[in-house]
Design a protein around this motif. Structure first.
Motif, short mmCIF file in Angstrom:
data_model
loop_
_atom_site.label_atom_id
_atom_site.label_comp_id
_atom_site.label_asym_id
_atom_site.label_seq_id
_atom_site.Cartn_x
_atom_site.Cartn_y
_atom_site.Cartn_z
N ASN A 49 -0.03 11.28 -9.70
CA ASN A 49 0.94 10.46 -8.94
C ASN A 49 2.23 10.73 -9.64
O ASN A 49 3.19 11.05 -9.29
N LEU A 84 1.47 8.27 -1.75
CA LEU A 84 1.02 8.42 -3.13
C LEU A 84 0.52 6.96 -3.28
O LEU A 84 -0.71 6.74 -3.84
N SER A 85 1.21 6.02 -3.11
CA SER A 85 0.98 4.66 -3.22
C SER A 85 -0.12 4.24 -2.31
O SER A 85 -1.23 3.44 -2.64
N LYS A 95 -3.48 5.80 -3.53
CA LYS A 95 -3.82 4.98 -4.84
C LYS A 95 -4.49 3.84 -4.41
O LYS A 95 -5.72 3.50 -4.88
#
Length: 422
Positions: free
Chosen positions: A349, A413-414, A417
Motif C-alpha cells: 500500500n 487500498l484502505s 486492507k
C-alpha cells in the motif's frame, strides 16, 4: 498596478474556491489549476509574467521551511534510506529515462535538449501531493517520505538542469566534475543552513519573550538563508531545509505553548495562500504558453506529454518497488545487527501511494520558464517553446490525472486492507 490588482483578485478566488472545494469534496489543487486554466482563457485577462527567480525566492523558502519545521526528525531519520533514494537517485534516473524517450520521440530534440526536458520534469512536487492527500488517512510514514523527498529533490533536479543547459550552451559534461559540484552544492547548503540556524537560535534565545519579534525573525530567516546560500553558489534549498529542521528542535525546548500556537496559525495562513497562488498560476500560464505553439503541433506535443507522464510514473513505480525489496532483504540479512529498522520497511500500500503521488508542480514550471532565451552567441535557445509547452502539459497532466485518481486509489487500498484484517 494592474498586476497587483490581478494578484489580489487571484487571492480572493483562492480563498473562495478552497471553501467550495471542501463542499464538493474535490482536492483544492485540482480545482485551483482547472479554474486557473479557465481564467487564463478569458480574452480580457492580461498575461502575468512569471519571473523564475522571484518564484524560487517567494515560494520555495517558506514552503520548504514550513515542511522541514513540521517533519518529525525521528521519522525522517528512520526513513532516510528511502527518502535519499527518491530525492537523489530517482531524480537522476527520471532525468535519463525522460531524456531517452524525448530524444527518440520528439522531432528536433538533441541529446542536450532532451536532458534539459528530463531535468525539468525529474523532481516531484510534495506541495501538490500533500495538499491532495490531506484528510485521506494516509499513514504518517508515507507522508514523512513524501515530505522528506520534496525537501531534497529540488536540489538534485536543479543540479541536473544546470548541467543539461550548460551542455546545450556548448560545455562538455564530465561526470566527476558534475559529482563534485553536486556534493559541493549540498555540503555548502548544509553549512549555510547550519550557521544560519545557530545565528537564529542565538537571536531567538534573547527575544523569545516578545512573540511579535520572535515570529517576525522566523518569517524572515528562510528568505535570508536562501539568498545567502544562492549568493555563495550553494544550494538554497538544502540551506532552508537544514534551518527548518534545526529551528524545529530548538523551538520545542524554549518556546512557550502560546507562542507555538500563534506562530503555527500565522504560518498556516501564509502556506495556504502561497499554495493556492501556486496552483492558480500554473493554470493561468497555460494559455500564454499555448500561443507560442503552431496549431497543428498542439495535439502531437500533448501526446508526447502523455507518454512522458507515463514513463516518469513507471520509472518511479519501478524504483519504489525495488527499494521495497532492497529494504526487506537488508532487514532479513542483518545477522543480528539491525541497520534497517522494521519501521523503515515499505508494504504494498505504501509503495502504490508513493508511486502515484509523484506529481510535478511549481518547481518544474519555474525551471522551464527560466530556460535562457538565447545561447552565448546570441542565437535563440533551440526548441525552447516546445520544452516549456511539454513541461507545463506534463505538470497539468500529473496534477489533474494523478491528483483526481489518488483519493480513489487510497480508498480502494484502505478497503482491501480492512478486508484482509477482518
Amino acid at each position: 498596478m494592474e498586476n497587483y490588482s490581478i494578484i489580489i483578485f487571484i487571492l480572493a478566488i483562492v480563498i473562495g474556491l478552497s471553501a467550495f472545494a471542501d463542499t464538493i469534496k474535490l482536492p483544492q489543487p485540482i480545482l485551483l489549476v482547472i479554474v486557473g486554466v479557465a481564467i487564463g482563457f478569458i480574452p480580457t485577462m492580461t498575461e502575468i509574467e512569471i519571473n523564475p527567480e522571484i518564484i524560487f525566492l517567494i515560494f520555495l523558502p517558506p514552503l520548504l521551511y514550513d515542511a522541514s519545521f513540521n517533519i518529525s526528525p525521528k521519522d525522517f531519520k528512520t526513513n532516510i534510506n528511502t527518502i535519499g533514494t527518491l530525492a537523489i537517485s530517482l531524480v537522476f534516473l527520471t532525468t535519463i529515462g525522460i531524456a531517452v524517450v524525448a530524444y527518440f520521440m520528439i522531432p528536433g530534440m538533441t541529446w542536450p535538449l532532451a536532458f534539459v526536458l528530463g531535468a525539468i520534469l525529474s523532481a516531484t512536487d510534495a506541495v501538490a501531493a500533500i495538499s491532495i492527500t490531506k484528510g485521506l488517512g494516509i499513514s504518517h510514514k508515507t507522508l514523512t517520505i513524501l515530505e522528506g523527498e520534496s525537501l531534497i529533490n529540488d536540489a538534485s533536479a536543479l543540479v541536473a538542469y544546470r548541467f543539461a543547459v550548460a551542455a546545450v550552451m556548448g560545455s562538455a559534461f564530465i561526470i566527476w566534475k558534475a559529482t563534485l559540484q553536486f556534493l559541493l552544492l549540498l555540503g555548502g547548503g548544509f553549512l549555510v543552513g547550519f550557521v544560519m540556524a545557530k545565528i537564529l537560535s542565538f537571536i531567538l534565545n534573547r527575544v523569545h519573550k516578545n512573540a511579535n519579534v520572535t515570529i517576525s525573525f522566523m518569517l524572515l530567516m528562510p528568505f535570508v538563508t536562501y539568498l545567502i546560500a544562492e549568493h555563495l553558489h550553494v544550494s538554497g534549498v538544502i540551506a532552508v531545509v537544514i534551518l527548518g529542521l534545526a529551528i524545529a528542535r530548538f523551538s520545542k525546548k524554549i518556546f512557550p505553548e502560546s507562542l507555538k500556537n500563534q506562530s503555527r496559525s500565522l504560518w498556516d495562513i501564509i502556506i495556504f495562500l502561497l499554495n493556492g497562488l501556486i496552483f492558480i498560476l500554473i493554470g493561468l500560464n497555460f494559455r500564454y504558453i499555448l500561443k507560442n505553439i503552431d496549431d497543428h503541433m498542439i495535439l502531437p506535443y500533448i501526446g508526447y506529454a502523455v507518454i512522458i507522464t507515463i514513463v516518469a510514473l513507471l520509472i518511479r513505480m519501478a524504483r519504489i518497488f525495488l527499494q521495497k525489496i532492497n529494504l526487506q532483504k537488508a532487514f532479513h540479512n542483518n545477522k543480528g545487527k539491525r541497520r534497517v529498522s522494521e519501521h523503515a520497511l515499505l508494504d504494498f500500500n505504501n509503495s502504490i501511494i508513493l508511486s502515484w503521488s509523484g506529481m510535478r508542480g511549481i518547481v518544474s514550471l519555474a525551471i522551464a520558464i527560466g530556460i535562457p532565451k538565447e545561447l552565448e552567441d546570441g542565437s535563440p535557445f533551440p526548441e525552447r517553446t516546445v520544452i516549456i509547452f511539454i513541461s507545463v502539459a506534463v505538470v497539468l497532466l500529473t496534477l489533474i490525472g494523478q491528483g483526481l485518481t489518488l483519493p480513489w486509489i487510497v480508498k480502494k487500498l484502505s478497503i482491501k486492507k480492512e478486508e484482509s484484517h477482518s
